[in-house]
Design an enzyme around this catalytic site. Structure first.
Site, short mmCIF file in Angstrom:
data_model
loop_
_atom_site.label_atom_id
_atom_site.label_comp_id
_atom_site.label_asym_id
_atom_site.label_seq_id
_atom_site.Cartn_x
_atom_site.Cartn_y
_atom_site.Cartn_z
N CYS A 56 1.01 -0.77 0.10
CA CYS A 56 -0.04 -0.24 0.16
C CYS A 56 0.61 1.30 0.22
O CYS A 56 1.98 1.34 0.11
CB CYS A 56 -1.04 -0.10 1.55
SG CYS A 56 -0.05 0.26 2.77
N ALA A 57 0.24 2.43 0.54
CA ALA A 57 1.32 3.65 0.31
C ALA A 57 2.11 3.65 1.09
O ALA A 57 3.01 4.19 0.97
CB ALA A 57 0.20 4.82 0.75
#
Lengths: 75, 376
Positions: free
Chosen positions: B72-73
């Site tokens: 994810c980020a």
């Protein structure tokens, strides 16, 4: 803007702002509006993307001193 | 079991092994930029579609997938999803430590080769962004070319190998990433060199990188000759190192050529770019090993982790070098260009010292692919 529920998710990081918003949405009726406050910059893209996916509508969003505010209408 | 995977380990697997990636960022971020690799398969299911259950993800993960890496980020959401996958019965599941943020900042050092009279050259590959920088060392001294913003990996390398950084150089004023050159020079006391034609508006003092001079590293015969090769920027300078290597900056890549439009002067710079590639480079020895400042696609990374090519092979195979007609060339490099790199104007301003964003802002400015090349 009319708000039916306010969710303070300030200080929480991803994924919690969306997790909490989803839960808050379960507690209001279709057409009602959730006002979300978050400090997670990831929310800027994620809240609209989540809302689209869950069929809710982001009516407005603002940024004030590092706090992002979203008004989301339950779909 | 859930495990954290560090960017270094992810890099090893991406270059040498296999990986199945479940990217849980939103669709827009995934479409803009993701982890790629020859043996990497990736799917995108945003984490907010997996809050109530991970069945949809489990269905899409192949039974024989060796290792599943959730990305994810920043890390939080990938851990959240990995925990759910673990509870749902998936055996081994990894999450990317630090997320795409850390991936974008990871530098992977690979030794390119030895120099004729002692010394060697290393390529530091910023795999997540496609940026390549170089460290040349000889006799306890070192030079760094086209440094990334994160200076720590270079500093640790210098310390581990007992090297003193004497020269820091940028081939041009970068538009896709913030140069770590000035910071490295300040920390180490090395001299920071920039091409003067790219540095006309900089707000700090620098040493002009001009043709004709020779930069010596250590007290051996290792020599770096700057060659003025405009086109990507008006000041773009290549380096001829040890008569073996051609550090081509953003003029020539393995699979493509540089784009001339990042300072808004495409029309003016097309003929410079053509001159640098079709006249200047053509006149150099075809046995030179080209070491560019970027790669565009993961297949440009060889099995051994290097990104390089023989100049003669590029004149035979690189499509950007096969355009006989000047008008066709002009068309190719000014039309159908990919989007500009994210925040490229702010990045140029930062590299000139005109604006001073904080670290978090700098990180945000650099997110995404480099997009410095013209691909056919």
């Amino acid at each position: 803007m009319n708000t039916d529920k306010v969710l303070d998710a300030k200080g929480l990081s991803c994924p919690m702002p969306v997790v909490r918003s989803k839960k808050a949405m379960d507690e209001i009726k279709t057409g009602q509006v959730l006002e979300l406050h978050t400090t997670d910059s990831g929310a800027l893209n994620d809240i609209p993307a989540w809302a689209r996916s869950a069929n809710h509508q982001v009516l407005d969003h603002q940024e004030e001193n590092g706090v992002y505010k979203f008004w989301i209408q339950k779909g | 079991m859930i495990h954290a995977m560090k960017p270094k380990e992810a890099a090893e697997r991406i270059i040498h092994g296999e990986l199945f990636i479940l990217d849980v960022r939103n669709e827009v971020d995934f479409a803009d930029w993701k982890i790629e690799g020859k043996q990497v398969e990736s799917i995108n299911i945003p984490y907010f579609d997996l809050i109530d259950g991970v069945e949809t993800a489990l269905e899409e993960i192949p039974q024989d997938a060796k290792d599943v890496l959730v990305v994810c980020a920043k890390e939080g959401s990938s851990r959240f999803v990995a925990e759910q996958l673990d509870e749902a019965g998936l055996d081994e599941v990894y999450y990317l430590e630090g997320g795409m943020k850390a991936w974008s900042e990871y530098l992977h050092p690979v030794k390119i080769g030895d120099l004729s009279d002692g010394g060697s050259i290393y390529q530091f590959n910023r795999i997540g962004k496609g940026c390549l920088s170089y460290l040349v060392e000889s006799n306890g001294e070192a030079a760094i070319i086209d440094a990334a913003r994160m200076v720590e990996p270079y500093i640790s390398f210098l310390e581990e190998n007992n090297l003193r950084l004497t020269y820091v150089m940028d081939t041009h004023l970068h538009a896709d990433h913030i140069s770590g050159g000035r910071k490295l020079a300040e920390i180490t006391g090395g001299k920071y060199y920039l091409p003067p034609k790219d540095a006309q508006e900089v707000t700090f003092t620098y040493h002009p990188l001009v043709e004709g001079g020779t930069i010596r590293i250590g007290n051996t015969e290792i020599a770096i000759h700057p060659i003025y090769s405009p086109g990507h920027t008006i000041g773009s300078t290549s380096f001829l190192l040890d008569d073996q290597y051609l550090l081509s900056g953003d003029i020539l890549f393995v699979d493509s050529i540089g784009r001339p439009d990042l300072a808004g002067k495409a029309e003016d710079w097309v003929s410079d770019l053509r001159y640098s590639l079709y006249d200047l480079y053509k006149g150099l020895s075809s046995d030179l090993v080209v070491l560019p400042a970027h790669f565009g696609k993961m297949n440009e990374i060889e099995e051994d982790g290097k990104v390089s090519a023989r100049l003669g092979d590029l004149f035979a195979e690189n499509e950007g070098l096969q355009v006989e007609d000047e008008q066709d060339f002009r068309k190719m490099v000014t039309e159908n260009l990919p989007p500009q790199p994210n925040s490229y104007q702010e990045i140029r301003q930062t590299n000139m010292g005109k604006i001073v964003p904080n670290e978090e802002e700098q990180r945000e400015m650099e997110i995404g692919p480099n997009r410095c090349a013209v691909h056919q």
